[in-house]
Design an enzyme around this catalytic site. Structure first.
Site, PDB file in Angstrom:
ATOM      1  N   ARG A  61       0.977  -1.355   0.152  1.00 21.82           N
ATOM      2  CA  ARG A  61       0.027  -0.141  -0.088  1.00 21.82           C
ATOM      3  C   ARG A  61       1.040   0.999  -0.151  1.00 21.82           C
ATOM      4  O   ARG A  61       0.502   2.099   0.723  1.00 21.82           O
ATOM      5  CB  ARG A  61      -0.938   0.059   1.304  1.00 21.82           C
ATOM      6  CG  ARG A  61      -2.016  -1.098   1.196  1.00 21.82           C
ATOM      7  CD  ARG A  61      -3.060  -1.008   0.108  1.00 21.82           C
ATOM      8  NE  ARG A  61      -4.032  -1.760   0.440  1.00 21.82           N
ATOM      9  CZ  ARG A  61      -4.069  -3.068   0.253  1.00 21.82           C
ATOM     10  NH1 ARG A  61      -3.001  -3.642  -0.675  1.00 21.82           N
ATOM     11  NH2 ARG A  61      -5.092  -3.837   0.269  1.00 21.82           N
ATOM     12  N   GLU A  89      -4.711   3.776   6.743  1.00 25.82           N
ATOM     13  CA  GLU A  89      -4.454   3.400   5.358  1.00 25.82           C
ATOM     14  C   GLU A  89      -5.123   4.504   4.471  1.00 25.82           C
ATOM     15  O   GLU A  89      -4.803   4.822   3.364  1.00 25.82           O
ATOM     16  CB  GLU A  89      -5.187   2.135   5.017  1.00 25.82           C
ATOM     17  CG  GLU A  89      -4.250   1.341   3.700  1.00 25.82           C
ATOM     18  CD  GLU A  89      -5.330   1.508   2.462  1.00 25.82           C
ATOM     19  OE1 GLU A  89      -5.154   2.000   1.527  1.00 25.82           O
ATOM     20  OE2 GLU A  89      -6.541   0.973   2.839  1.00 25.82           O
ATOM     21  N   SER A 149     -10.678  -0.654   3.385  1.00 21.32           N
ATOM     22  CA  SER A 149     -10.082  -0.906   4.866  1.00 21.32           C
ATOM     23  C   SER A 149      -9.598   0.711   5.487  1.00 21.32           C
ATOM     24  O   SER A 149      -8.580   1.108   4.723  1.00 21.32           O
ATOM     25  CB  SER A 149      -8.664  -1.809   4.473  1.00 21.32           C
ATOM     26  OG  SER A 149      -8.978  -2.674   3.778  1.00 21.32           O
TER      27      SER A 149
HETATM   28  N1  EPU Z   1     -10.541 -11.031  10.224  1.00 21.38           N
HETATM   29  C1  EPU Z   1     -11.360 -11.355  11.222  1.00 21.38           C
HETATM   30  N2  EPU Z   1     -12.389 -10.333  11.602  1.00 21.38           N
HETATM   31  C2  EPU Z   1     -12.538  -9.165  10.539  1.00 21.38           C
HETATM   32  C3  EPU Z   1     -11.713  -9.065   9.518  1.00 21.38           C
HETATM   33  C4  EPU Z   1     -10.962  -9.818   9.388  1.00 21.38           C
HETATM   34  O1  EPU Z   1     -10.911 -12.141  12.164  1.00 21.38           O
HETATM   35  O2  EPU Z   1     -13.621  -8.480  10.910  1.00 21.38           O
HETATM   36  C5  EPU Z   1      -9.496 -11.999   9.928  1.00 21.38           C
HETATM   37  C6  EPU Z   1     -10.082 -12.966   8.685  1.00 21.38           C
HETATM   38  O3  EPU Z   1     -10.562 -14.192   9.188  1.00 21.38           O
HETATM   39  C7  EPU Z   1      -8.669 -13.315   8.285  1.00 21.38           C
HETATM   40  C8  EPU Z   1      -7.800 -12.216   8.387  1.00 21.38           C
HETATM   41  O4  EPU Z   1      -8.431 -11.343   9.499  1.00 21.38           O
HETATM   42  O5  EPU Z   1      -8.104 -14.317   8.775  1.00 21.38           O
HETATM   43  C9  EPU Z   1      -7.449 -11.142   6.896  1.00 21.38           C
HETATM   44  O6  EPU Z   1      -9.038 -10.742   6.655  1.00 21.38           O
HETATM   45  P1  EPU Z   1      -9.171 -10.480   5.071  1.00 21.38           P
HETATM   46  O7  EPU Z   1      -8.756 -11.870   4.227  1.00 21.38           O
HETATM   47  O8  EPU Z   1     -10.589 -10.168   4.891  1.00 21.38           O
HETATM   48  O9  EPU Z   1      -8.383  -9.647   4.592  1.00 21.38           O
HETATM   49  P2  EPU Z   1      -7.883  -8.122   5.195  1.00 21.38           P
HETATM   50  O10 EPU Z   1      -6.402  -8.198   5.725  1.00 21.38           O
HETATM   51  O11 EPU Z   1      -8.703  -7.833   6.261  1.00 21.38           O
HETATM   52  C10 EPU Z   1      -6.811  -7.084   2.772  1.00 21.38           C
HETATM   53  C11 EPU Z   1      -6.880  -5.777   2.435  1.00 21.38           C
HETATM   54  C12 EPU Z   1      -8.100  -5.579   1.444  1.00 21.38           C
HETATM   55  C13 EPU Z   1      -8.230  -6.604   0.460  1.00 21.38           C
HETATM   56  C14 EPU Z   1      -8.149  -7.939   1.427  1.00 21.38           C
HETATM   57  C15 EPU Z   1      -8.080  -9.306   0.264  1.00 21.38           C
HETATM   58  C16 EPU Z   1      -5.391  -4.270   3.747  1.00 21.38           C
HETATM   59  C17 EPU Z   1      -5.403  -3.224   4.703  1.00 21.38           C
HETATM   60  N3  EPU Z   1      -6.620  -4.646   3.302  1.00 21.38           N
HETATM   61  O12 EPU Z   1      -7.853  -7.162   3.962  1.00 21.38           O
HETATM   62  O13 EPU Z   1      -8.000  -4.370   0.881  1.00 21.38           O
HETATM   63  O14 EPU Z   1      -9.387  -6.537  -0.169  1.00 21.38           O
HETATM   64  O15 EPU Z   1      -6.988  -8.146   1.875  1.00 21.38           O
HETATM   65  O16 EPU Z   1      -6.951  -9.334  -0.188  1.00 21.38           O
HETATM   66  O17 EPU Z   1      -4.104  -4.586   3.296  1.00 21.38           O
HETATM   67  C18 EPU Z   1      -8.442  -2.101   1.011  1.00 21.38           C
HETATM   68  O18 EPU Z   1      -7.288  -1.879   1.009  1.00 21.38           O
HETATM   69  O19 EPU Z   1      -9.541  -1.052   1.208  1.00 21.38           O
HETATM   70  C19 EPU Z   1      -9.033  -3.252   1.089  1.00 21.38           C
HETATM   71  C20 EPU Z   1     -10.248  -3.773   1.158  1.00 21.38           C
END
Ligand code: EPU
Length: 433
Positions: free
Chosen positions: A256, A427, A331
Site C-alpha cells: 500500500r 490506510e 480498509s
Molecule cells: N478478520 C477477522 N475479523 C474481521 C476481519 C478480518 O477475524 O472483521 C481476519 C480474517 O478472518 C482473516 C484475516 O483477518 O483471517 C484477514 O482478513 P481478510 O482476508 O478479509 O483481509 P484483510 O487483511 O482484512 C486485506 C486488504 C483488503 C483486501 C483483502 C483481500 C489491507 C489493509 N486490506 O484485508 O483491501 O481486499 O486483504 O485481499 O491490506 C482495502 O485496501 O481497502 C481493502 C479492502
C-alpha cells in the site's frame, strides 16, 4: 511553469512540443497536408542532449508561442497519432473553477466538506492550467475519492481528475500494453480489460477508486497488487509542468505504498497509467476464499479469468459495504507489519492470531482480526461505526463528520495498542487533520 515549450525547425515544417526534460512530441509532415506524430522519450545521453538543445532554442530551431504553434499545427491534418488519453500539448482549456463546491459527494466516505474552488480536468493542458491558475492557493488532487477522509473544508484549489480513455499501444498476440486515463474508474477498467481478453487484473475487481490512484498506494487484493501488472505511468510536475514517465523501479512500490506517498509526495499529478496484460495470464486462485468460492459454484475446473473476477466480486460484496449504500473507504487501517519477536509475543498469548509472512523476515498481522477480537466489530457510535462483516472498515451511516470518524479511529487504535502492543496506522488519507 516551464513546460510545455514549443519549437519549430528553421526551414522545415517539423513542430516540437517539449513536455518535460525527457519528453518531446514531434509533428512530422507527411506529403503536403498531413502530420504524423511521434513521442520521443529521452532515456539516454544523446537524446537527452537533443532535448536540451531544443530547449535552448538556438538555430536551427526557433521558439513558438502556443498560439503560433497552434496556427502551424492547424495547417495540416493529423493522420497518425502515437498519443494517449489526454495527451494533447497546448490543447484549448475548457475547465473552470467552481467556487465553494461540495466535495463530500465526490468521496466514497461522504463526510461533508467543501473546497474553496474545484475544477474538473480532462487533459494534460487542463491539468497545467489548474496548476498555474490561482497559484497562491494550496492544491489537492482528488481521483475516485475512495481513499480519503475529509476532516474539514479544503481552503484551497481541488483538482478533480477526469482524464479518460483506454488505448492499446502494443500487442504481440499474447502480451498487451495498454494506457488508461487516470480519471477512469478502476473497476470499469478491470471489466473492460476482461471483455477484451486482457487478463491479469481479475483479482482486483470491484476495488473502488480511480486508475490514477491505483499505483499511488499500490492497491492490492486476493494475492495480486497493481505493481504485478504495472508498466509505467506519466505524471505532471506540480511546479514545472514537466511531463515525466515513472517505471516500476522509480515508483518504489511497497505494501500500500509508493514513492508518491514518500519522497515524491504532493509533487506530481498522475495523468495516465500503462499496464502489461496477458491473454494467457496465470490464474491466481491460491488465496483461500477464492478457491472456496469457485468450488461452491462448481467452477473449480477449467476456471476462466472472468470466473475469478466474479468470485472476487462475490467475496467483496459479502464482506465489504457498498459505498453507494453506506459511506466507507475500504480498509481504514493498514495491516501492521511487525518483527518476528513482537509476533511471537502476541502469538504466545493469542495462538490463533491471523498473520502472513512479510518481506525481511517480518510478519504481517491482520488488523481486521485485532480490531474484531478487541470487540469493535459492528460497534456503532451515532453517525459512524465499525462494519459488522469486516472490522477493518469504518462506515458513515449518514452525516458523519471527519472528526467523528477520527475520534472513533483513535479509540480503536488506542484499544488495540493497549491489548496487543501494536499501533495501527490509517490506510486512508486524512485531509485537514
Ligand atoms: N478478520 C477477522 N475479523 C474481521 C476481519 C478480518 O477475524 O472483521 C481476519 C480474517 O478472518 C482473516 C484475516 O483477518 O483471517 C484477514 O482478513 P481478510 O482476508 O478479509 O483481509 P484483510 O487483511 O482484512 C486485506 C486488504 C483488503 C483486501 C483483502 C483481500 C489491507 C489493509 N486490506 O484485508 O483491501 O481486499 O486483504 O485481499 O491490506 C482495502 O485496501 O481497502 C481493502 C479492502
Amino acid at each position: 511553469m516551464d513546460y510545455p515549450q514549443f519549437r519549430k525547425l528553421e526551414g522545415a515544417p517539423n513542430l516540437y512540443a517539449i513536455e518535460g526534460p525527457k519528453h518531446v512530441t514531434e509533428w512530422q509532415p507527411l506529403g503536403t497536408g498531413k502530420w504524423v506524430v511521434h513521442q520521443h522519450y529521452a532515456s539516454d545521453y544523446p537524446r537527452y542532449q537533443w532535448v536540451t538543445e531544443l530547449l535552448q532554442g538556438d538555430e536551427p530551431v526557433c521558439t513558438l508561442t502556443v498560439e503560433g504553434w497552434h496556427r502551424l499545427l492547424n495547417e495540416r491534418e493529423v493522420v497518425s497519432e502515437e498519443t494517449a488519453p489526454g495527451r494533447i500539448p497546448g490543447a484549448p482549456v475548457q475547465a473552470s473553477w467552481k467556487d465553494e463546491a461540495a466535495v463530500g459527494p465526490l468521496t466514497t466516505f461522504g463526510a461533508t466538506a467543501h473546497a474553496h474552488c474545484l475544477a474538473e480536468v480532462a487533459t494534460d493542458a487542463e491539468v497545467r492550467w489548474a496548476l498555474q491558475d490561482r497559484a497562491a492557493l494550496p492544491l489537492m488532487v482528488l481521483g475516485g475519492g475512495s481513499n480519503v477522509l475529509m476532516h474539514r473544508d479544503w481552503k484551497g484549489r481541488m483538482l478533480h481528475m477526469n482524464i479518460r480513455g483506454v488505448q492499446k499501444i502494443a500487442d504481440d498476440g499474447n502480451a498487451i500494453e495498454v494506457v488508461v486515463g487516470a480519471g477512469d474508474s478502476w473497476h470499469d477498467w478491470v471489466m473492460h480489460a476482461l471483455d477484451e481478453g486482457w487478463n491479469g487484473l481479475e483479482n482486483l475487481a470491484l476495488i473502488p477508486g480511480s486508475v490514477g490512484a491505483s499505483p499511488m498506494q499500490n492497491i492490492g487484493a486476493y494475492g495480486v497488487e497493481v505493481k504485478d501488472r504495472f508498466a509505467w505511468l506519466e505524471a505532471i510536475h506540480r511546479e514545472t509542468g514537466a511531463l515525466e514517465r515513472f517505471d516500476a523501479e522509480r515508483c518504489a512500490f511497497g505494501y500500500r505504498d509508493s514513492v508518491f506517498k514518500q519522497a515524491e509526495k504532493d509533487k506530481w499529478v498522475i495523468v495516465r497509467v500503462a499496464f502489461r496484460l496477458d491473454r494467457s495470464a496465470p490464474l491466481n486462485t491460491q488465496y483461500g476464499a477464492i478457491q472456496t468460492e469457485l468450488e461452491s459454484r462448481g467452477w473449480d475446473r477449467g476456471t476462466t479469468h472472468r470466473q475469478v473476477a466474479e468470485a472476487v466480486m462475490a467475496i467483496r460484496q459479502s464482506k465489504l459495504p457498498d459505498p453507494s449504500e453506506v459511506g466507507n473507504a475500504g480498509s481504514f487501517f493498514k495491516n501492521p507489519v511487525v518483527s518476528q519477536a513482537v509476533f511471537e509475543r502476541i502469538q504466545s498469548d493469542h495462538p490463533e492470531v491471523a498473520h502472513y509472512p512479510a518481506p525481511g523476515g517480518k510478519v504481517k498481522l491482520a488488523a481486521g482480526w485485532l480490531i474484531d477480537r478487541a470487540g469493535w466489530k459492528g460497534y456503532r457510535r451515532g453517525t459512524c461505526g465499525v462494519h459488522d462483516r469486516q472490522a477493518l472498515v469504518l462506515v458513515n451511516y449518514g452525516g458523519a463528520t471527519g472528526a467523528e470518524v477520527w475520534a472513533l479511529a483513535l479509540d480503536i487504535m488506542e484499544d488495540v495498542e493497549a491489548k496487543y502492543g501494536v499501533r495501527l496506522e490509517p490506510e486512508v488519507n486524512q485531509v485537514g487533520l
